[in-house]
Design an enzyme around this catalytic site. Structure first.
Site, short mmCIF file in Angstrom:
data_model
loop_
_atom_site.label_atom_id
_atom_site.label_comp_id
_atom_site.label_asym_id
_atom_site.label_seq_id
_atom_site.Cartn_x
_atom_site.Cartn_y
_atom_site.Cartn_z
NE ARG A 199 9.63 -10.05 -77.56
CZ ARG A 199 8.69 -10.07 -76.63
NH1 ARG A 199 8.64 -9.11 -75.70
NH2 ARG A 199 7.79 -11.03 -76.60
CG ASP A 201 1.78 -13.06 -70.36
OD1 ASP A 201 2.60 -12.14 -70.15
OD2 ASP A 201 1.57 -13.51 -71.51
#
Length: 302
Positions: free
Chosen positions: A110, A207
């Site tokens: 994804r 992140d």
């Protein structure tokens, strides 16, 4: 918060929840100047969110699949990164129109995170939805609408982010704790990839990154209870602590770009852990003295 003496005081307030969403995986905050609002997504809930801090308006749209980011197109509309690929998103009627599928042979992947460089080029990453296989990469959306792979394969990509002069692109290998830096050439090629910074897993997993006006790189920490700010040299300048364990990405917004918004997550928490982190999965904000960079709009390949 820790800081180097050379850095001075940057954080001016503690992170506070400004939208209690309790989302499994909020991501991709982006300040859109044309409507003075913060846009972001909840990947696992398949939702796009818009937060207007001045008026207090909060709006949400359903997406037809897992949505990793939403970024503005010059002239109106947005590009949304769904599991299947890039789609044009029209907030007026909530419609999605396919633009490109970068990985038709990787149904388990994804799209995850993205940015727009000063030349209006969209950069985005893909990843294994199971967070194990080394099947993701960083891509550039080219002028002809094709998606150009621009990095080695990686299990979980995050970023990219671009320096104020547009000459350096940063992207993250989350599982290995590495922030990479590359020279961004005028034609869009990435050269001279190097390790910019490494974060040990005991301090969380890097992140989503973003860059401020001084060229410092901010990165959210998944399972690290905060965010870190690095100098352009790669030196750690400071750490901002949060009351939740998973900070997924930061974005600068507000009229002076001195409000930092942060998306967070709770999908990794067990029920008893969620009781200890009631604000996990909320949108947070805090104030800083060094502003961010004005956000660019996508003008290439759309």
């Amino acid at each position: 918060m820790t800081q180097s003496k050379a850095a001075g005081t940057v954080q001016r307030s503690e992170p506070q929840s400004v939208w209690s969403l309790g989302g499994p995986l909020l991501e991709g905050p982006a300040w859109v100047e044309r409507d003075a609002a913060l846009w972001f997504v909840d990947i696992k809930s398949r939702r796009i969110h818009r937060f207007d801090p001045a008026g207090g308006d909060k709006r949400s749209w359903d997406a037809p699949g897992q949505v990793g980011f939403v970024l503005p197109i010059a002239g109106g509309g947005f590009v949304a990164g769904l599991q299947e690929g890039l789609f044009r998103f029209d907030e007026r009627d909530g419609s999605f129109t396919e633009l490109a599928r970068p990985e038709p042979d990787q149904p388990g992947n994804r799209l995850n995170d993205a940015t727009v460089d000063p030349n209006g080029r969209l950069w985005f990453g893909s990843m294994d939805d199971g967070e194990i296989a080394k099947s993701g990469a960083i891509y550039r959306l080219a002028a002809d609408g094709s998606c150009v792979p621009s990095s080695p394969l990686c299990s979980i990509t995050n970023g990219p982010a671009v320096s104020p002069d547009g000459r350096t692109l940063y992207h993250v290998d989350t599982l290995h704790g590495i922030i990479h830096a590359c020279a961004l050439e005028e034609d869009g090629r990435l050269t001279g990839r190097r390790e910019f910074a490494r974060i040990p897993s005991t301090e969380g997993y890097p992140d989503g990154p973003t860059v401020d006006a001084e060229g410092c790189v901010w990165v959210g920490l998944y399972a690290g209870w905060g965010a870190k700010r690095f100098a352009p040299s790669g030196e750690l300048l400071e750490t901002v602590c949060f009351p939740v364990s998973a900070v997924t990405k930061l974005a600068f917004g507000g009229p002076n770009l001195t409000t930092v918004y942060a998306t967070t997550a709770n999908k990794h928490l067990k029920p008893e852990e969620r009781e200890r982190e009631p604000q996990a999965g909320d949108l947070f904000a805090f104030e800083v003295s060094v502003p961010g960079l004005p956000s660019a709009e996508i003008s290439v390949g759309v």
